[in-house]
Scaffold this motif. Structure first.
Motif, PDB file in Angstrom:
ATOM      1  N   LYS A 149       0.858  -1.292  -0.180  1.00 50.90           N
ATOM      2  CA  LYS A 149       0.093   0.428  -0.145  1.00 50.90           C
ATOM      3  C   LYS A 149       0.656   1.045   0.626  1.00 50.90           C
ATOM      4  O   LYS A 149       0.563   2.499  -0.455  1.00 50.90           O
ATOM      5  CB  LYS A 149      -1.145  -0.076   1.401  1.00 50.90           C
ATOM      6  N   TYR A 169      -5.523   7.554  -0.839  1.00 55.32           N
ATOM      7  CA  TYR A 169      -5.343   6.366  -0.139  1.00 55.32           C
ATOM      8  C   TYR A 169      -7.057   4.882  -0.528  1.00 55.32           C
ATOM      9  O   TYR A 169      -6.221   4.529  -0.833  1.00 55.32           O
ATOM     10  CB  TYR A 169      -5.382   6.652   1.432  1.00 55.32           C
ATOM     11  N   LEU A 170      -7.852   5.927  -0.737  1.00 54.64           N
ATOM     12  CA  LEU A 170      -8.936   5.745  -1.443  1.00 54.64           C
ATOM     13  C   LEU A 170      -8.853   4.826  -2.316  1.00 54.64           C
ATOM     14  O   LEU A 170      -9.060   3.764  -2.682  1.00 54.64           O
ATOM     15  CB  LEU A 170     -10.229   6.457  -1.265  1.00 54.64           C
ATOM     16  N   ARG A 173      -6.684   1.520  -2.064  1.00 53.95           N
ATOM     17  CA  ARG A 173      -7.314   0.769  -1.992  1.00 53.95           C
ATOM     18  C   ARG A 173      -8.138   0.020  -3.369  1.00 53.95           C
ATOM     19  O   ARG A 173      -7.813  -1.628  -3.441  1.00 53.95           O
ATOM     20  CB  ARG A 173      -8.199   0.737  -0.948  1.00 53.95           C
ATOM     21  N   LEU A 176      -5.496  -1.677  -5.881  1.00 55.32           N
ATOM     22  CA  LEU A 176      -5.280  -3.039  -4.737  1.00 55.32           C
ATOM     23  C   LEU A 176      -6.565  -4.143  -5.044  1.00 55.32           C
ATOM     24  O   LEU A 176      -6.088  -5.377  -5.328  1.00 55.32           O
ATOM     25  CB  LEU A 176      -4.399  -2.636  -3.058  1.00 55.32           C
ATOM     26  N   LYS A 177      -7.524  -3.418  -4.424  1.00 50.61           N
ATOM     27  CA  LYS A 177      -8.478  -4.636  -5.002  1.00 50.61           C
ATOM     28  C   LYS A 177      -8.007  -4.922  -6.230  1.00 50.61           C
ATOM     29  O   LYS A 177      -8.415  -6.408  -6.727  1.00 50.61           O
ATOM     30  CB  LYS A 177      -9.515  -4.160  -4.573  1.00 50.61           C
TER      31      LYS A 177
END
Length: 575
Positions: A149, A169-170, A173, A176-177
């Motif tokens: 991250k 940061y959102l 995420r 990464l998903k």
């Protein structure tokens, strides 16, 4: 006059260095315009940059002419100049581009009768393998050190964009998903896991693209991540593209060139080849805005292909053009287009060339084919079918010359070969017709978004790529949407008007009657049904005038090279 080959070589290289310096400045300026959200500025920079090369060629040629005059025509001079030029490229960061610049200068200065291989760089003299800049062209990240991250956040922020992020940061995420979903095998953070990121962003229209690759078990997985601005002017990551075909489409011949700041272009092309191993280097250089180098490499590819094949050039499939003669070599995936001397349309050669230049300078939004334009291309006469040769000499004699068993074509456009849409529709199933007609209407809508009216909407002027995408490729009637006058058909005054073959109303040169599209486009029932299912509003003059108003009011519609449902947040509005 004493002519010093070393000094001539230095002046040519100085001219190239000036050109590439301005090229990089333009690319760097794209970053500032993107940070401000000035997308029209990015388009203007991209169009302006295309013209720089020819300006530098003329400027450098004029300087040499002024200094040396007729002394430049001496047979013994240019082999010596070429040798001196090669020596100057020993530690140069763009030797392949400089060689192409040298070729352009020699062909500008010398009459065609003087062109000889020993004067030109028919093959590269300086290798670009492992050529590097003072600092590497890409950054390397090791996620094991700080975690995946934090690595992804660092990658994003290392570009140092001078504008706030909405919520990096959102975005990470969501990124990464998507990565965990995409990889077939489990994605583990191992010591050998690396992420390579090219140092420059790739700017085009409303997006800046991060280009990178993930190295896992020694195998590279390419990806690109578009950065956009929301309606508040804050940056966000829109999606990640890992599919090889989608990445290839991002670099498609039907899209505008990227703005990229590269000290060593060959290093960027080498990196991109690991993501798209089957995409020709000529197309990659072109998409990086280095279209002259793309032309050089394309011509070398053509010569190599001719040497290693034996099929013959023939007239291309499809309905014969009114202004162009089109031919092809079956084993080579391109078509060659020549403007006829006598045209069955009232358009001049200058007008046609102007239209092709308009497309070159304009955003092609993935719906208009890019063209390579060449002068004095010679073809082996024994590789040309007789009916093609007869047709060339009949319809374009001023463009053809036969010398020593070679056919010299004085001006030609070259495009990627596609299946003509009219031929595809003749033999298509119901489902294929529906898909192709939806694509056809989508192409028209996206051309509208780019302020382009194709002029002639007949299916023969559109092609189908191997990916099933519809692309427009006949430019002699193209014009800006804002220059058109979209009208309703006036009602007939009498029954005689209704039966008349001639219009009972005045028609101006830029008048367009969308209601007439149905008459010449939708006579076949299956096509009519599919078109009206998806694009019925294209038959309404009000639709077109509304689009005109949007363009005139400065709206910049979004046309992205990936589907909306692929976005992390499909409903998010873009500036």
């Amino acid at each position: 006059m004493i002519v010093d080959p070393d000094l001539i070589a230095k002046k040519i290289l100085d001219g190239f260095n000036r050109h590439y310096s301005v090229f990089r400045e333009q690319s760097q300026e794209a970053k500032f315009e993107f940070e401000k959200g000035n997308y029209r500025g990015i388009r203007a920079l991209s169009s302006e940059r295309i013209t720089f090369y020819d300006k530098r060629i003329k400027e450098t040629s004029a300087l040499l002419e002024k200094s040396y005059g007729e002394s430049l025509r001496k047979d013994s001079l240019w082999p010596e100049v070429k040798k001196s030029f090669i020596m100057l490229l020993t530690d140069h960061k763009q030797p392949e581009l400089a060689e192409s610049f040298f070729n352009s200068i020699t062909t500008q200065l010398l009459d065609r009768a003087y062109f000889k291989n020993e004067y030109l760089f028919v093959r590269p003299a300086v290798s670009t393998d492992y050529l590097g800049s003072q600092t590497p062209s890409y950054r390397v990240y090791y996620p094991l050190n700080i975690g995946i991250k934090k690595t992804l956040v660092k990658i994003t922020l290392d570009f140092e964009l001078n504008c706030p992020w909405e919520n990096v940061y959102l975005d990470v995420r969501a990124l990464l998903k998507r990565i965990f979903k995409t990889f077939e095998k489990p994605f583990r953070i191992t010591p050998d896991l690396q992420i390579h990121i090219l140092k420059s962003l790739f700017y085009r229209n409303k997006a800046a693209y991060i280009i990178g690759r993930i190295i896992l078990d020694g195998d590279p997985v390419g990806f690109t991540v578009p950065i956009l601005r929301n309606i508040s002017g804050h940056f966000f990551l829109d999606t990640i593209i890992t599919d090889k075909e989608q990445i290839r489409l991002l670099f498609s011949f039907s899209r505008a060139y990227f703005m990229v700041d590269m000290e060593v272009p060959s290093a960027y092309v080498s990196f991109l080849k690991t993501l798209m191993p089957f995409k020709p280097s000529s197309e990659l250089y072109t998409m990086l805005g280095l279209q002259k180098q793309g032309k050089t490499l394309f011509y070398r590819d053509l010569l190599h292909h001719l040497k290693n094949s034996n099929d013959r050039f023939r007239i291309a499939d499809g309905i014969k053009g009114l202004v162009m003669l089109v031919f092809t070599l079956p084993s080579f995936p391109y078509v060659f287009k020549i403007i006829k001397d006598e045209r069955k349309k009232d358009v001049s050669r200058d007008h046609i060339e102007n239209r092709y230049q308009l497309v070159k300078l304009h955003d092609r939004v993935g719906r208009m084919a890019d063209t390579l334009e060449y002068s004095f291309v010679d073809f082996p006469l024994d590789r040309i079918q007789k009916n093609l040769l007869d047709e060339l000499l009949k319809v374009a004699p001023s463009m053809c010359e036969i010398i020593n068993e070679r056919l010299i074509i004085k001006h030609v456009y070259i495009e990627r070969r596609m299946m003509p849409l009219n031929i595809f529709l003749e033999n298509a199933s119901d489902s294929q017709i529906e898909k192709a007609i939806k694509e056809y209407g989508d192409a028209i809508r996206q051309l509208i978004a780019a302020n382009i009216f194709p002029g002639d909407l007949l299916y023969k002027n559109f092609g189908l790529t191997k990916h099933g995408r519809v692309v427009f490729y006949d430019y002699d009637e193209i014009q800006y949407i804002t220059d058109c006058n979209f009208r309703r058909l006036p009602p007939p005054r009498t029954p005689e008007d209704e039966l008349s073959e001639e219009p009972w109303y005045k028609v101006g040169p830029n008048d367009v009657f969308p209601e007439e599209f149905e008459t010449f486009l939708l006579t076949q029932h299956r096509i009519n049904r599919a078109f009206k299912k998806y694009h019925a509003e294209l038959l309404s003059p009000e639709f077109w005038t509304n689009q005109q108003k949007r363009i005139e009011e400065g709206f910049f519609d979004d046309v992205f090279p990936y589907p909306n449902e692929q976005r992390f947040f499909p409903d998010k509005n873009i500036e």
